[in-house]
Design an enzyme around this catalytic site. Structure first.
Site, PDB file in Angstrom:
ATOM      1  N   GLU A 187       0.902  -1.102   0.048  1.00  0.00           N
ATOM      2  CA  GLU A 187       0.153  -0.046  -0.106  1.00  0.00           C
ATOM      3  C   GLU A 187       0.814   1.149   0.023  1.00  0.00           C
ATOM      4  O   GLU A 187       0.652   2.233   0.878  1.00  0.00           O
ATOM      5  CB  GLU A 187      -0.941  -0.145   1.284  1.00  0.00           C
ATOM      6  CG  GLU A 187      -1.815  -1.227   1.329  1.00  0.00           C
ATOM      7  CD  GLU A 187      -3.163  -1.249   2.388  1.00  0.00           C
ATOM      8  OE1 GLU A 187      -2.523  -0.769   3.249  1.00  0.00           O
ATOM      9  OE2 GLU A 187      -4.099  -1.566   2.090  1.00  0.00           O
ATOM     10  N   GLU A 257      -7.023  -7.368  -1.498  1.00  0.00           N
ATOM     11  CA  GLU A 257      -7.565  -7.363  -0.147  1.00  0.00           C
ATOM     12  C   GLU A 257      -8.920  -6.681  -0.250  1.00  0.00           C
ATOM     13  O   GLU A 257      -9.347  -5.667  -0.416  1.00  0.00           O
ATOM     14  CB  GLU A 257      -6.797  -6.305   0.943  1.00  0.00           C
ATOM     15  CG  GLU A 257      -5.351  -6.747   1.413  1.00  0.00           C
ATOM     16  CD  GLU A 257      -4.923  -5.862   2.318  1.00  0.00           C
ATOM     17  OE1 GLU A 257      -5.677  -4.954   2.986  1.00  0.00           O
ATOM     18  OE2 GLU A 257      -3.652  -5.810   2.657  1.00  0.00           O
TER      19      GLU A 257
END
Length: 731
Positions: A187, A257
């Site tokens: 991320e 995710e």
């Protein structure tokens, strides 16, 4: 000439290595990709995955959890690699017990599933310090997650260690193992956008470094946003990813995710996500060309010891399809299992073409996939969050509930709709049932040290807490003395002075002359705190003892080297004849941890080092101990600590994690949340007005048949009379 010969030899060696790797790949299979999907042995695959973090359950639990994941029709298990668990001290590695990564991956392989290994080594994951070891903070000149030499050097050493270990154990797919994907960083896109050029340079260095390790499988970078190196696949994270498109159209559409719920933070309600919405998000992603989807989490597990991130609860249940204890959460588990079956029925058509999309109404669509061999699959979608509709497709009428997708694996018959939940019959619900109560407790009251106590050291400044503890303990004592004249006005008036302490967090217990004066604590949104109230003082020497406690270290961001904890000041005492006295720059003494920690009273050996007596209830800084025999059966177990305040608990010397039962959940709850419409982590909440967590997982494998030692440390003041051992069942 000599140099020329060496170059020729080197070229021949490189050719040999390339040919060897190619031959091995032909024997065991290879992993690559095109724009449509990950290709395994040159076959496109629709891959359904689930996150299971090996340290958040015990090795004894792993086989059953993995088998349940397989039974739900998953293809892949995804996990982070937790750097601080594997290298707690620089150069000293640990791969045993819950951190036996190789064993975990081999069990997945034995079950016939693939592995997505997220090496990072930054994890986030609501894990202490984001998975970074605290020693990394003190490498000279380091700056985390940017174009910084010391950081990149340590990151490369650890990443290389993991890749080499996987190779040595023959765990990559080209070696005959289960690992088909790796991940570098995590991320990072928002961080890169924030810091600019150094972030961009670091991104491209990380991708190149990863590729140089020759793992033989594709590398991904999740949530990388716009700046994506050519040699990695950019992927999506979020509650929904149907609109995500890789920057490079030659790469497949992957979702690393899909948040099945959300984590619980102390002082907040418990989030949950309806099964219908999770299923809708998956079907919508697949119908829009997605080919890899991972549930984060499929099994959340437990933050044992002090592994939880800042203000994150010990339970990492996450409302996942398998609950914290490894039991199916119904109806979510079965509803998603049926979804996976439907998607697999569609796989031949899905991997053979792009979708043909037609409108079926103002908020309705059909996505149709077909192959040259005649297979056909259709997804009929209703995006309206309020109304069911009837649509006509291929001359047939279908009723679509609000916010739902129907799946037709043959383009004719509906086999699944995301909003129609067929619960197991009879309905199954989890419950906690006491199995052992009325325990026989003893207690030991910990010491409140003073500025001249043994084992302290003294400086004329306030120290940052982690610089002192290196996170070996949650606790640091700050101690100083204040001398007051008998002529102080507040003494003559029968009043009290006002003590103000500013702290970077997270919890502060204030003692004056050995007596508790009060507490203060922060929150995830605002970890900093201020204690400001009147305190009891007398003429002469007054001994101030401040116990600062952390509740996990920050797990997000980039400048981890700058993160501070503890009492940083200012510290002032007001209401004196002189006005306000600044205590910040006077001499302070320090002591790391509590006396009980120092003596290790939580295990059988250390327990004998202190004098235990009758239980002292509702008092601060008390250790409680008892023993019990293991209950029969195989049901998962937990401690009910709802009557306690805050601290930590141990079973036979092993920490089951922090407890903070008296931190009551504040917020607006809705126990019957409507599945339809866009989900956020605050949409569906439960347990308002209750403890954020009262049950704490006790792994069966940590118990012995008789005489199990249970130790609970209480900072705040609790009542062990109501502590019990419960079993979790589904009925």
């Amino acid at each position: 000439m000599l140099c020329g010969k060496e170059n020729n030899v080197m070229k021949m060696m490189l050719v040999y290595v390339f040919v060897l790797i190619t031959l091995i790949s032909c024997v065991y299979g290879n992993v690559w990709y095109d724009y449509r999907a990950i290709k395994i042995n040159d076959q496109r695959r629709i891959l359904l995955s689930g996150s299971i973090h090996y340290p958040r359950s015990t090795p004894e639990m792993w086989p059953d959890i993995i088998e349940k994941a397989k039974d739900s029709q998953l293809d892949v298990i995804q996990t982070y690699v937790f750097w601080n668990g594997h290298e707690p001290s620089e150069g000293k590695y640990y791969f045993e017990g819950r951190y036996d990564l190789v064993k975990f991956i081999k069990l997945i392989h034995q079950a016939g599933l693939f592995v997505h290994l997220r090496i990072g080594p930054f994890a986030c994951a609501e894990w202490n310090f984001g998975g970074f070891p605290v020693w990394l903070k003190y490498v000279p000149g380091i700056e985390f997650r940017t174009d910084n030499g010391p950081f990149k050097e340590k990151m490369q050493v650890f990443t290389t260690k993991i890749v080499d270990m996987m190779k040595a154990e023959k765990l990559f797919h080209w070696q005959g193992g289960p690992i088909i994907l790796n991940q570098i960083e995590n991320e990072y896109g928002p961080v890169e956008w924030e810091i600019g050029a150094p972030g961009k340079a670091y991104t491209h260095w990380a991708a190149q470094m990863a590729q140089s390790l020759n793992a033989g499988v594709p590398w991904i970078m999740c949530k990388q946003d716009s700046d994506v190196p050519d040699n990695v696949i950019d992927t999506c994270n979020g509650f929904y990813c149907e609109g995500f498109v890789p920057k490079d159209k030659s790469k497949p559409k992957m979702w690393t995710e899909n948040w099945t719920g959300w984590y619980t933070e102390y002082g907040k309600p418990v989030p949950y996500r309806p099964a219908e919405d999770v299923a809708f998000s998956v079907a919508r992603f697949i119908q829009n060309g997605g080919s890899f989807m991972n549930y984060y989490m499929f099994h959340g597990g437990t933050n044992f010891e002090t592994t939880a991130g800042r203000f994150v609860s010990t339970s990492y249940d996450y409302d996942a399809p398998l609950d914290e204890y490894g039991l199916p959460r119904e109806p979510k588990y079965t509803h998603l299992k049926n979804l996976h079956k439907a998607i697999k029925m569609c796989e031949p058509a899905l991997v053979s073409s792009d979708a043909k999309v037609t409108n079926l109404g103002s908020n309705q669509e059909a996505h149709v996939y077909s192959s040259n061999s005649g297979s056909c699959a259709a997804f009929l979608a209703n995006y309206d969050p309020k109304w069911s509709v009837k649509v006509t497709f291929s001359g047939m009428e279908f009723e679509l509930p609000a916010w739902s997708i129907s799946i037709l694996p043959d383009c004719k018959k509906e086999v699944y709709n995301t909003a129609r939940v067929n619960e197991p019959s009879p309905k199954l619900h989890s419950k906690m049932t006491p199995v052992i109560s009325n325990l026989n407790w003893q207690s030991y009251s910990d010491e409140v040290p003073t500025a001249d106590s043994p084992g302290t050291f003294r400086e004329k400044k306030l120290y940052e807490q982690i610089n002192m503890t290196w996170d070996k303990s949650d606790y640091l004592w700050y101690m100083t003395d204040v001398v007051l004249d008998g002529n102080e006005g507040f003494l003559k008036k029968g009043d009290e002075p006002w003590l103000t302490v500013n702290s970077a967090g997270h919890v502060l217990h204030v003692f004056v002359n050995g007596q508790l004066q009060g507490h203060a604590y922060g929150s995830l949104a605002k970890p900093q705190l201020t204690f400001s109230q009147k305190v009891k003082m007398t003429a002469g020497v007054n001994r101030i003892s401040l116990l600062s406690a952390v509740v996990g270290l920050a797990n997000v961001g980039w400048h981890f080297e700058r993160y501070n904890q503890g009492v940083l000041g200012p510290v002032t005492l007001s209401g004196l004849n002189e006005g306000t006295r600044d205590l910040t720059w006077q001499y302070w003494s320090y002591k790391i941890g509590t006396k009980g920690e120092e003596q290790q009273v939580y295990n059988s050996g250390g327990s004998s080092h202190v004098q235990w007596g009758p239980p002292a209830w509702k008092q601060p800084l008390v250790w409680y101990k008892t023993t019990f025999d293991a209950p029969g059966g195989n049901d998962p177990l937990a401690l009910d600590l709802g009557s306690m305040g805050k601290g930590q608990a141990w079973i036979n010397g092993q920490s089951i994690g922090r407890h903070w039962s008296n931190n009551i959940a504040k917020g607006s709850c809705n126990d019957n949340c409507n599945y339809a419409g866009t989900y956020t982590e605050t949409k569906c909440l439960s347990d308002c007005g209750k403890s954020s967590q009262k049950w704490y997982h006790v792994p069966r494998s940590w118990l012995q048949p008789r005489g199990n030692l249970l130790v609970v440390f209480e900072e705040w003041g609790g009542d062990t009379k109501w502590v019990s051992l419960v079993k979790r069942t589904i009925a």
